[in-house]
Design an enzyme around this catalytic site. Structure first.
Site, PDB file in Angstrom:
ATOM      1  N   LYS A  27      -2.208 -25.342   1.408  1.00  0.00           N
ATOM      2  CA  LYS A  27      -3.444 -24.550   1.466  1.00  0.00           C
ATOM      3  C   LYS A  27      -4.518 -25.239   2.309  1.00  0.00           C
ATOM      4  CE  LYS A  27      -6.755 -26.286  -1.505  1.00  0.00           C
ATOM      5  NZ  LYS A  27      -6.161 -27.607  -1.376  1.00  0.00           N
ATOM      6  N   LYS A  84       8.997 -29.295  -1.693  1.00  0.00           N
ATOM      7  CA  LYS A  84       7.994 -28.854  -2.669  1.00  0.00           C
ATOM      8  C   LYS A  84       8.680 -28.395  -3.953  1.00  0.00           C
ATOM      9  CE  LYS A  84       3.427 -27.986  -2.386  1.00  0.00           C
ATOM     10  NZ  LYS A  84       2.428 -28.842  -1.750  1.00  0.00           N
ATOM     11  N   GLY A 134      -5.841 -25.998  -6.217  1.00  0.00           N
ATOM     12  CA  GLY A 134      -5.252 -25.325  -7.381  1.00  0.00           C
ATOM     13  C   GLY A 134      -5.351 -26.202  -8.623  1.00  0.00           C
ATOM     14  N   ASN A 135      -5.216 -27.523  -8.434  1.00  0.00           N
ATOM     15  CA  ASN A 135      -5.330 -28.451  -9.558  1.00  0.00           C
ATOM     16  C   ASN A 135      -6.770 -28.627 -10.020  1.00  0.00           C
ATOM     17  OD1 ASN A 135      -2.623 -29.274 -10.103  1.00  0.00           O
ATOM     18  ND2 ASN A 135      -2.634 -30.301  -8.122  1.00  0.00           N
TER      19      ASN A 135
END
Lengths: 308, 308
Positions: free
Chosen positions: B209, B122, B9-10
């Site tokens: 993920k 998280k 995602g980053n």
């Protein structure tokens, strides 16, 4: 039978309800009970609107000033993920674990030559004062239109030309999957560029979900198209002194009347177009009576043939 | 070959960039050039993170006070629709029109007995002062944790147990489709209730993920698992005086080192688990070098066998 059912965005998040996740989940859970019974008997493709949902995302995005709101095609994709997930979860909970229920994100091609782009009509997102409205129009190039005493952004509602994910839907149906697809009328994309530079690009528009459902039902060779909304049938003299529900009707007879643009109009157009193009039946009526709509015993039943 | 590629995602929305739609589209467009070349040669399933994207949605939802923010499972589904659409569009633009590129919304089962639910770690959404933090904790039942001088909500990161949409992915792959699925580690759902009341329900959690990509790759019988992120390889002594990139390594050798939880740790664990369970190869490295990662000539290559 192969059935395409289009659920209204307003049926999933009613106008008289705060647009909370809980209300949406409750409405979807109630609809899922009937839809699961339909899915046990028939091959089912489910599509849905996203008006109130994309509206909420636009308001949230406008409230957070640190990052510019994402464009409308992207917000549409977000609502498709959300609504698809909620529908899939409730349906899968009611169906045998062996039945595959799956949600596809669906792009739908529109034409930039569509006259709708010359006359944007679909209001979206927050309301603005006249001064603010002039500022955002200049800043962002948006088309603004009066909405009561205030102003809102309006976008085009072009016709769906092609469902890009059609092949995947067909394959999944062949395997007996219940497919949720083309939410919100599909994510509108248009062909831009020439020759080898040609590509699809998202556009700021809203495809009518009923017209998209009609295209989907035709392309999938569906036996019936059901358009489920928050009213029981198509009415003549709606809002007038003597509203009368239409029961069985031919597409030709339906063409003699006018229905509200952006509301019953596209539903009637979608049902007529499906019946005329296929010789098959389309039904319009309440989400509460999906099984009866499908059976032909409720709502407005549009077909060319002899009425039973 | 059958290839599963997990995009960070980053990597799609870099830490040094404002999280705008434009930046995200640009990064995805750049990644798509390589991914399309891979897809021309191999069967490809693409999965991706959603950390920065779900963070932005949580901030936008918190900024709009009129409607309570939607729960995390729903926000996750929204990001899967968005990122899937953006990836699908750019990939489809680069591939022959005959190639089906399709995005599935994927639920992934977690267990409520997972110890992660006892220790949420998280961080998600806005930062709060101590007083605000105590108020939202009481109001919403959230677990809050210090984040620098401020406080943020933390949620559990449970292990993925089962990919619920697996069958649809398999069918689509058999037909040669490029499938985008299980974004953000999948939408976390857990089994609740007993007997005939048993059902799946969304949970406020974030599945890693990379661990989900490992499960997906194993279940799909993939030949290679590629984990693409924003660093070139796994490093020993990362952040220390003499960082050293790991090239070829066995899962056993990799187990002797510790890597940062919530960052390189899960990637290393996913790569190790895949190599150990299948005897096949996993690679970790930069999004810029996906083709070399796949070819075995860049990044960290994890496999049990002899090193070439």
């Amino acid at each position: 039978m192969k059935v395409v059912i289009a659920l209204g965005g307003n049926a999933l998040l009613r106008r008289d309800q705060p647009p909370t996740a809980e209300n949406q989940r409750d409405n979807i859970r109630r609809a899922a009970a009937q839809l699961a019974r339909v899915a046990r008997q028939h091959d089912l493709v489910l599509t849905h609107g996203n008006g109130p949902q994309v509206g909420l995302l636009a308001l949230q995005a406008a409230a957070y000033k640190a990052v510019e709101a994402y464009p409308l095609d992207v917000l549409g994709a977000q609502t498709d993920g959300m609504i698809g997930y909620l529908l899939e979860q409730e349906l899968a909970n009611l169906l045998p674990t062996t039945r595959t229920v799956t949600t596809l994100i669906t792009r739908v091609e529109v034409s930039l030559q569509d006259p709708a782009f010359q006359h944007p009509t679909k209001p979206i997102g927050p309301v603005y004062s006249r001064a603010e409205s002039e500022r955002v129009a200049a800043d962002k190039g948006w088309v603004m239109a009066p909405d009561g005493a205030a102003f809102r952004r309006v976008v085009a509602s072009p016709r769906p030309v092609r469902v890009l994910g059609l092949q995947a839907i067909r394959w999944l149906m062949e395997h007996g999957a219940l497919v949720i697809a083309a939410g919100g009328g599909g994510i509108p994309v248009a062909r831009i560029g020439e020759g080898s530079d040609q590509r699809m690009q998202g556009v700021a528009a809203v495809i009518d979900k009923d017209l998209c459902a009609c295209l989907l039902a035709r392309e999938l060779n569906a036996d019936v198209l059901v358009i489920a909304t928050d009213v029981a049938a198509v009415f003549l003299d709606w809002g007038g002194p003597t509203p009368r529900a239409i029961g069985h009707v031919t597409p030709q007879a339906l063409a003699e009347h006018h229905f509200a643009t952006g509301s019953m109009g596209p539903k009637v157009e979608a049902a007529r177009a499906f019946a005329l193009a296929t010789g098959r039946r389309a039904a319009i009526g309440s989400l509460e009576h999906i099984e009866d709509l499908l059976a032909g015993s409720a709502g407005t039943q549009v077909s060319c043939g002899q009425h039973k």
